[in-house]
Design a protein around this motif. Structure first.
Motif: not given
Length: 107
Positions: A60-65, A67-76, A78-79
């Motif tokens: 869930l944290n990854y998915l929210v991130n 949508t916020r950052y639009k990049k897999r690395y940034n989403a990861y 920021n978990i």
């Protein structure tokens, strides 16, 4: 606490914590103290959250991130669980001093 470290050459990442195991993609990574500590931090997080909820919250944290950052690395990166692990994976004393639910301070 001791956790078995298993070499999985097919693994697409350097390491992964799947309670109660630490999976690494090569023998060299089995000796990487920082990587092993990083994964041990995840195992402690998993224990605190009774294992399954950890994976749910992680996703869930990854998915929210994402949508916020639009990049897999940034989403990861920021978990919340990754933030704690990366911030402390070079501190060999961290787990002995870590407070319960320490990941919450990285929200």
């Amino acid at each position: 606490m001791r956790f078995p470290v298993i070499v999985c050459p097919w693994l697409k990442v350097n390491g992964m914590a799947v309670f109660p195991f630490i999976l690494v993609s090569s023998k060299q990574q089995k000796e990487d103290a920082s990587l092993i500590l990083h994964e041990k931090i995840h195992l402690y997080q998993q224990l605190e959250l009774l294992i399954f909820p950890f994976y749910l919250l992680y996703l869930l944290n990854y998915l929210v991130n994402y949508t916020r950052y639009k990049k897999r690395y940034n989403a990861y990166m920021n978990i919340v669980f990754e933030k704690e692990a990366y911030a402390n994976d070079n501190n060999p004393d961290y787990l002995s001093k870590r407070k319960i639910w320490a990941f919450l301070s990285y929200l």
